[in-house]
Design a protein around this motif. Structure first.
Motif, PDB file in Angstrom:
ATOM      1  N   SER A  71       3.836  40.321 -18.049  1.00  0.00           N
ATOM      2  CA  SER A  71       2.827  41.001 -18.869  1.00  0.00           C
ATOM      3  C   SER A  71       1.577  40.151 -19.000  1.00  0.00           C
ATOM      4  O   SER A  71       0.449  40.656 -18.914  1.00  0.00           O
ATOM      5  CB  SER A  71       3.385  41.294 -20.265  1.00  0.00           C
ATOM      6  N   LYS A  75      -2.338  41.051 -18.029  1.00  0.00           N
ATOM      7  CA  LYS A  75      -3.413  41.009 -19.034  1.00  0.00           C
ATOM      8  C   LYS A  75      -4.561  40.124 -18.562  1.00  0.00           C
ATOM      9  O   LYS A  75      -5.731  40.511 -18.623  1.00  0.00           O
ATOM     10  CB  LYS A  75      -2.868  40.497 -20.373  1.00  0.00           C
ATOM     11  N   TYR A  92       8.260  46.344 -22.547  1.00  0.00           N
ATOM     12  CA  TYR A  92       7.404  47.013 -23.526  1.00  0.00           C
ATOM     13  C   TYR A  92       7.045  46.043 -24.653  1.00  0.00           C
ATOM     14  O   TYR A  92       5.878  45.855 -24.989  1.00  0.00           O
ATOM     15  CB  TYR A  92       8.128  48.249 -24.082  1.00  0.00           C
ATOM     16  N   ARG A  93       8.063  45.430 -25.223  1.00  0.00           N
ATOM     17  CA  ARG A  93       7.812  44.546 -26.371  1.00  0.00           C
ATOM     18  C   ARG A  93       7.068  43.278 -25.954  1.00  0.00           C
ATOM     19  O   ARG A  93       6.193  42.804 -26.685  1.00  0.00           O
ATOM     20  CB  ARG A  93       9.128  44.195 -27.072  1.00  0.00           C
ATOM     21  N   SER A  95       4.861  43.059 -23.660  1.00  0.00           N
ATOM     22  CA  SER A  95       3.465  43.460 -23.472  1.00  0.00           C
ATOM     23  C   SER A  95       2.756  43.585 -24.816  1.00  0.00           C
ATOM     24  O   SER A  95       1.642  43.077 -24.988  1.00  0.00           O
ATOM     25  CB  SER A  95       3.387  44.781 -22.695  1.00  0.00           C
ATOM     26  N   ILE A  96       3.377  44.249 -25.767  1.00  0.00           N
ATOM     27  CA  ILE A  96       2.792  44.361 -27.113  1.00  0.00           C
ATOM     28  C   ILE A  96       2.596  42.961 -27.701  1.00  0.00           C
ATOM     29  O   ILE A  96       1.544  42.650 -28.265  1.00  0.00           O
ATOM     30  CB  ILE A  96       3.695  45.212 -28.041  1.00  0.00           C
ATOM     31  N   ASN A  97       3.595  42.099 -27.558  1.00  0.00           N
ATOM     32  CA  ASN A  97       3.529  40.757 -28.144  1.00  0.00           C
ATOM     33  C   ASN A  97       2.371  39.921 -27.604  1.00  0.00           C
ATOM     34  O   ASN A  97       1.876  39.039 -28.301  1.00  0.00           O
ATOM     35  CB  ASN A  97       4.840  40.004 -27.938  1.00  0.00           C
ATOM     36  N   PRO A 101      -1.658  46.837 -24.318  1.00  0.00           N
ATOM     37  CA  PRO A 101      -1.142  48.155 -24.688  1.00  0.00           C
ATOM     38  C   PRO A 101      -0.299  48.806 -23.595  1.00  0.00           C
ATOM     39  O   PRO A 101      -0.679  48.819 -22.425  1.00  0.00           O
ATOM     40  CB  PRO A 101      -2.415  48.983 -24.919  1.00  0.00           C
ATOM     41  N   ILE A 141       1.003  55.698 -31.972  1.00  0.00           N
ATOM     42  CA  ILE A 141       1.501  54.323 -31.934  1.00  0.00           C
ATOM     43  C   ILE A 141       1.523  53.836 -33.376  1.00  0.00           C
ATOM     44  O   ILE A 141       0.539  53.997 -34.099  1.00  0.00           O
ATOM     45  CB  ILE A 141       0.590  53.440 -31.054  1.00  0.00           C
ATOM     46  N   ILE A 145       1.738  48.160 -34.759  1.00  0.00           N
ATOM     47  CA  ILE A 145       1.544  47.806 -33.350  1.00  0.00           C
ATOM     48  C   ILE A 145       0.060  47.829 -33.008  1.00  0.00           C
ATOM     49  O   ILE A 145      -0.427  46.952 -32.292  1.00  0.00           O
ATOM     50  CB  ILE A 145       2.379  48.720 -32.423  1.00  0.00           C
ATOM     51  N   LEU A 149      -2.068  44.702 -31.458  1.00  0.00           N
ATOM     52  CA  LEU A 149      -2.934  44.818 -30.285  1.00  0.00           C
ATOM     53  C   LEU A 149      -4.370  44.424 -30.611  1.00  0.00           C
ATOM     54  O   LEU A 149      -5.018  43.712 -29.840  1.00  0.00           O
ATOM     55  CB  LEU A 149      -2.871  46.244 -29.726  1.00  0.00           C
ATOM     56  N   GLY A 153      -2.375  40.124 -29.923  1.00  0.00           N
ATOM     57  CA  GLY A 153      -0.979  39.805 -29.722  1.00  0.00           C
ATOM     58  C   GLY A 153      -0.293  39.409 -31.016  1.00  0.00           C
ATOM     59  O   GLY A 153      -0.925  39.298 -32.073  1.00  0.00           O
TER      60      GLY A 153
END
Length: 164
Positions: A71, A75, A92-93, A95-97, A101, A141, A145, A149, A153
């Motif tokens: 991820s 980015k 998924y998590r 990437s969010i962390n 998005p 969303i 979250i 974002l 992060g």
């Protein structure tokens, strides 16, 4: 929070070793990681995309290893967001962390083409396809979250919360 970019479309079952090959895990430099993002299927990916471009990916994108470097490489290569019908939970998590998005939208690969220009409104749950003059909705969303974002992060988000 809005993201604007052109679409890069990829298929199913692209795992973390394809996104960011394991042989580069010895480096902790995110700029170096960006140079190797997607190199298994798109030579010089980082030179081709523009900041904010959007990956429209198939099922199982990001499966495999739980490392977040995949991820992170995307980015820092300039990816603004990723769209798919589903993402593996760990990817998924991760990437969010790291502030990237990821949006799950049923049937999205059938209505968007490579190189389409999109604007994604994360808070409004709307994807505008500027190329085709169409709009697509996605489930909201959660606010926390969105805040992660916007902060760039989880680490910057929690640092801000602790200091206030």
């Amino acid at each position: 929070m809005k993201i604007h970019g052109r679409v890069w479309k990829y298929g199913d079952n692209i795992d973390t070793d394809i996104i960011y090959p394991g042989k580069y895990l010895v480096s902790f430099d995110p700029e170096e990681a960006a140079r190797h993002a997607m190199e298994g299927i798109e030579v010089d990916f980082y030179k081709k995309i523009s900041k904010g471009d959007i990956l429209l990916v198939g099922k199982n994108f990001g499966s495999g290893s739980a490392r977040e470097q995949a991820s992170l490489a995307l980015k820092y290569a300039g990816v603004g967001a990723m769209l798919s019908e589903n993402f593996p939970r760990t990817f998924y998590r991760n990437s969010i962390n790291i502030g990237l998005p990821v949006i799950e939208v049923s049937g999205i690969k059938d209505v968007i083409d490579e190189k389409d220009e999109l604007e994604i409104d994360l808070e409004g749950g709307i994807i505008k396809n500027i190329t085709k003059g169409e709009e697509y909705r996605f489930p909201s969303i959660p606010a926390f979250i969105i805040e992660i974002l916007k902060s760039g992060g989880a680490v910057p988000f929690y640092k801000k919360r602790i200091s206030s």
